[in-house]
Write a protein that holds these residues in place. Structure first.
Motif: not given
Length: 420
Positions: A328, A332-333, A336-337, A375, A378
């Motif tokens: 997380y 990429r995650p 995004l988050l 969110t 992500g």
């Protein structure tokens, strides 16, 4: 006849005989250099540590191979003997000093099969939350006499749940599979419960949205009768949809946590909280975009509550899970988050500070909707990344095994993974 001697005399003679027989052949001793073995001391045989040996003929010629070989057999350095000494536990079993094995997988292939879900399931997570938040917004506008909020919430809820049905059927492959899932109601299965939640929510949201067309129907005739009957029916359907909205907003988080994907499964307390907050924030974004500032009071309160829940849950999944929080935070995650957190905080702040500005409300609503999308995607891609790397499966399993073996609990934060 002479009576037999005591048992002690017999045992002594037997021991001397064994010692005499044993002195005739080479013995391997674990004693330190310059000491005598126990059998030699018992039999009174003189030790010949400095004397010649039958196999020492090569020593006089300068070839010390036999002596070296004999030294390897008869003596051992103290440090080497202590390293090889076997220790025994209290239970009597031997403890083998085997180095800890490092985590690995078969030719570095994943231990788990990564989810076959595509982007449409991540979009389904967003549209389901948007439908739930919009129904709650519409119920708030209905109960407080704000027709703009009610209308925007009902229409958006119908559009979002319709999109959710499209994404779900696309993933299932055939529409008939959704119908087949209704043949069983299994409370322990999030998928089964989600199917029934959608079945209860969809018609209610649809009737509530259709009731908004009562104002454009003629006042006389059959259509006029339908126009007079639709508003009370729409009110009841809107409240029913709002009652099912919390379950619709959170069941997808339970569904992800019920899988074997490491970063989803370990975040089972936080995923429903994140999805509930994201649903509230997206519904508030619809209200801030569609309603004038005078009617946007419930939307602003929803924005603050949703942002608080979403930011709290996102912070927890990125800090509480130790090694399983990495997916997380990285790649990429993580991008995004982080972007979702910034937009969520900015949207909530704009909703509070721009109470009298329609432009500020529109910008805040757009930011909240975008944050909800980021969110959900992500969280989705973070779980997929954790399933593809075998480290996120093997290392936490070994931590749990070691904790059970030692009778200790895992650290509360699990922030420091073992060195790999």
């Amino acid at each position: 006849m002479t009576p037999p001697g005591p048992v002690g005399d017999r045992f002594r003679r037997f021991r001397e005989r064994l010692a005499a027989e044993g002195s005739l052949r080479p013995r391997v001793s674990d004693e330190q250099p310059g000491t005598m073995g126990g059998a030699e001391r018992a039999g009174g045989v003189e030790a010949t540590s400095g004397g010649a040996h039958p196999n020492d003929s090569d020593t006089a010629n300068g070839n010390d191979t036999a002596g070296s070989r004999r030294g390897d057999l008869t003596t051992r350095p103290g440090a080497e003997a202590s390293d090889r000494r076997r220790r025994r536990r209290g239970g009597g079993g031997e403890e083998l000093r085997v180095p800890e094995a490092q985590f690995t997988s078969y030719y570095s292939r994943p231990v788990l099969k990564a989810p076959v879900w595509k982007w449409d399931i991540a979009a389904y997570l967003f549209t389901g939350g948007l439908a739930a938040g919009s129904s709650l917004l519409a119920a708030g506008g209905q109960l407080t006499g704000r027709p703009a909020l009610r209308r925007a919430g009902r229409v958006t809820a119908l559009a979002a749940v319709s999109a959710s049905a499209v994404f779900l059927v696309k993933d299932l492959g055939r529409p008939a599979r959704f119908h087949h899932m209704l043949r069983v109601a299994k409370p322990t299965s999030p998928m089964s419960m989600g199917t029934w939640i959608l079945t209860a929510y969809g018609p209610a949201a649809g009737v509530a949205a259709i009731a908004e067309a009562a104002g454009v129907l003629p006042r006389h005739g059959l259509l006029g009768l339908a126009g007079r009957a639709l508003p009370p029916i729409g009110h009841a359907a809107g409240l029913l949809a709002a009652g099912a909205a919390p379950a619709l907003a959170t069941y997808t988080g339970v569904l992800l946590a019920d899988t074997a994907v490491p970063s989803w499964h370990e975040a089972y307390p936080e995923l429903p909280v994140i999805f509930a907050g994201s649903a509230l924030a997206s519904g508030a974004g619809v209200g801030l975009l569609a309603a004038p500032p005078a009617q946007a009071g419930p939307a602003r309160r929803m924005a603050v509550a949703g942002a608080a829940l979403e930011l709290y849950g996102a912070h927890r999944v990125e800090t509480r899970l130790g090694l399983l929080s990495e997916p997380y935070r990285l790649g990429r995650p993580g991008r995004l988050l982080r972007a979702g957190r910034l937009l969520t905080a900015g949207g909530a702040a704009g909703a509070l500070l721009g109470r009298r500005s329609r432009m500020a409300g529109a910008l805040s609503g757009t930011a909240l909707l975008a944050a909800s999308v980021l969110t959900r995607f992500g969280i989705f891609y973070g779980g997929v990344a954790s399933a593809r790397d075998p480290r996120y499966t093997v290392v936490p399993q070994r931590e749990r095994v070691e904790a059970r073996r030692t009778g200790m609990d895992l650290p509360a934060d699990r922030a420091v993974p073992p060195a790999v």
